[in-house]
Design an enzyme around this catalytic site. Structure first.
Site, short mmCIF file in Angstrom:
data_model
loop_
_atom_site.label_atom_id
_atom_site.label_comp_id
_atom_site.label_asym_id
_atom_site.label_seq_id
_atom_site.Cartn_x
_atom_site.Cartn_y
_atom_site.Cartn_z
N GLY A 231 0.83 -1.21 0.00
CA GLY A 231 0.00 0.00 0.00
C GLY A 231 0.86 1.25 0.00
N LYS A 234 2.73 6.14 3.47
CA LYS A 234 2.22 6.73 4.71
C LYS A 234 1.71 5.64 5.66
CE LYS A 234 -1.27 9.91 6.52
NZ LYS A 234 -2.39 10.84 6.18
N VAL A 235 0.86 4.77 5.15
CA VAL A 235 0.35 3.68 5.98
C VAL A 235 1.47 2.69 6.29
CG1 VAL A 235 -1.34 1.82 6.13
CG2 VAL A 235 -1.96 3.98 5.02
N GLY A 236 2.37 2.46 5.32
CA GLY A 236 3.47 1.54 5.53
C GLY A 236 4.36 1.95 6.70
N GLU A 253 5.72 -3.49 0.79
CA GLU A 253 5.79 -3.13 -0.63
C GLU A 253 4.98 -1.85 -0.79
OE1 GLU A 253 7.75 -4.60 -2.67
OE2 GLU A 253 8.26 -6.32 -1.40
N CYS A 287 1.90 1.05 -8.53
CA CYS A 287 3.05 1.56 -7.77
C CYS A 287 4.28 1.73 -8.64
CB CYS A 287 3.33 0.65 -6.58
SG CYS A 287 3.68 -1.08 -7.03
#
Length: 485
Positions: A231, A234-236, A253, A287
């Site tokens: 994803g 930011k969330v990673g 990833e 991505c």
């Protein structure tokens, strides 16, 4: 659609059941707004049930002969092949994928399943020498136990399968949380495939939920030892922080801001074709997409004219129509965000060679140039059909611009001299780069992953063994040790 409503449930410990949350996730077709399914969300308690079911089932699965685990994966592949047309229709309907995109995703999904079949037999132990007389050192490869998988909306079937199948092949159990916009293709569709393939209950659990309901339960729960997340960066970062706090392994990833570099000796027509596909496949919601297209000033005019003409010819519309090349973005928020970004960048001084407009979730392609070196748009991932054309003078400037980003996922170099391209590729700080090709590639046995803000760790091939197994040292003293007291 009965296909979606039949799969609109939680899948926990081999049972299909409604979630116990007080609200529903609504699954919409992003092109026409049709309601595909309504799914009551899973609660934190149900996430716990899923993890506990996985924990109970995992050891027996790890002890199962790997040839038997392989047989389940072989049957799963046959099921995907038999149901390919049905799965393709689901991809078109749930995520607005074009026919071409659906075929591309399914082709890769089958390739990764084939590799997972081989992974069941891949882990190998070692016998290592010891400085101690009479001692034998054995190093075993063993499953990590339970893996939590969080998958994205853009290639949901493939990117869920990409972690789920190898984890299972290597003797682990899995709890999968698909993206809220693709709960079927990224979640319960996989559960159905593996259920029909004979996977024992509890080994694959799917929870359809949201952070608003469960918070960080999926990450903080004590059972999973590895979290595989695909994803945004930011969330990673949040996933990595929580995993580190709980001493879990995170495989991340994340996003990209890839550069496709066109040198002065490139085949311009070919580079145009590669750049258009690399930027606009699946509406740019990839991505690895070529956010930035860097062109040597010696060929800038020719490349720009041909690139803009080709982009202008792309067909925007209903993804179910085989002629469509640009379908809808995943939701209205994304469509509005991309349109606003284009308008702001033009207002700040950029030139729009094509200025895409939004019609519902359909956003027609934009091509922007004349960007200031400090333009914020150059530093971010654009998950939409927007290309940035950036001229450069010579190799040194091309490398400097390519590296001027917090990301490092993919890239490409177009040149008439392959070794020249390789030399430049070696200097670009990215996990993957392709000479005389596009930026969007994934292959089952090649390490896939990024540098900088594009992720941690690698997937595919032997990297899957590293991601989803751990090493265990067992020593045997065949004689007698001498102890100092």
């Amino acid at each position: 659609m009965s296909f979606f409503t039949d799969l609109a449930h939680q899948y926990i410990d081999g049972e299909w059941r409604p979630g116990k949350g007080s609200w529903d996730i609504i699954d919409f077709n992003p092109f026409d707004g049709e309601k595909l399914a309504s799914i009551p969300v899973a609660t934190a308690g149900e996430v716990d049930q899923a993890y506990r079911a996985a924990e109970r089932a995992q050891q027996a699965w790890a002890d199962t002969n790997p040839y038997s685990r392989r047989a389940v994966l072989e049957k799963a592949l046959r099921i995907v092949e038999e149901r390919e047309a049905e799965i393709s229709e689901a991809i078109v309907a749930e995520l607005g994928g074009t026919r071409l995109k659906a075929a591309f995703e399914l082709h890769l999904a089958k390739e990764f399943l084939r590799e997972s079949i081989q992974l069941a037999l891949r882990p190998a132990g070692q016998i290592l020498p010891s400085p101690t007389e009479g001692k034998e050192n054995r190093v075993y490869r063993v499953p990590v136990g339970v893996v939590g998988v969080i998958s994205p909306f853009n290639f949901p079937f493939l990117l869920s399968l990409k972690s789920v199948a190898p984890a299972l092949a290597l003797g682990n159990a899995v709890v999968l949380k698909p993206h809220q916009n693709t709960p079927i293709c990224g979640g319960t569709l996989l559960a159905k495939v593996f259920e029909d393939a004979g996977l024992p209950a509890g080994l694959l659990n799917v929870v359809i939920t949201d952070i608003a309901e469960i918070g960080d339960t999926l990450l903080e729960h004590p059972v999973p030892q590895v979290i595989s997340f695909t994803g945004s960066d930011k969330v990673g970062r949040h996933v990595a922080t929580v995993c580190a706090t709980h001493l879990k392994r995170a495989v991340l990833e994340l996003g990209g801001n890839s550069a496709l570099i066109v040198l002065d000796d490139a085949d311009v027509d070919y580079a145009v074709d590669a750049a258009v596909f690399s930027r606009y496949v699946h509406q740019g919601q990839v991505c690895m997409a070529a956010n930035r297209i860097l062109v040597d000033r010696a060929v800038e005019a020719e490349f720009t004219e041909k690139f803009v003409a080709k982009v202008a010819s792309l067909t925007v519309g209903d993804p179910a129509d085989p002629a469509t090349q640009i379908g809808p973005l995943i939701n209205s928020s994304q469509a509005e965000s991309v349109s606003k970004l284009v308008d702001q960048t033009v207002a700040a001084g950029a030139t729009a060679l094509l200025h895409g407009r939004a019609d519902g979730n359909l956003v027609s392609p934009s091509v922007l140039t004349g960007l200031a070196a400090d333009s914020p748009v150059l530093q971010q991932e654009i998950f939409g059909p927007v290309a940035l054309l950036i001229p450069f003078d010579g190799e040194e400037e091309a490398v400097r611009i390519a590296n001027d980003t917090p990301y490092g996922l993919s890239g490409a170099v177009h040149t008439g001299n392959i070794e020249r391209g390789v030399r430049i590729g070696q200097r670009v700080h990215t996990g993957m780069i392709h000479i005389n090709d596009g930026t969007v590639h994934d292959e089952p046995i090649v390490p896939f992953g990024g540098e900088k803000s594009s992720g941690l760790g690698r997937l595919n091939g032997d990297s899957m063994v590293e991601a989803f197994t751990t090493q265990k040292w067992i020593s045997i003293q065949h004689g007698r040790s001498r102890f100092p007291f």
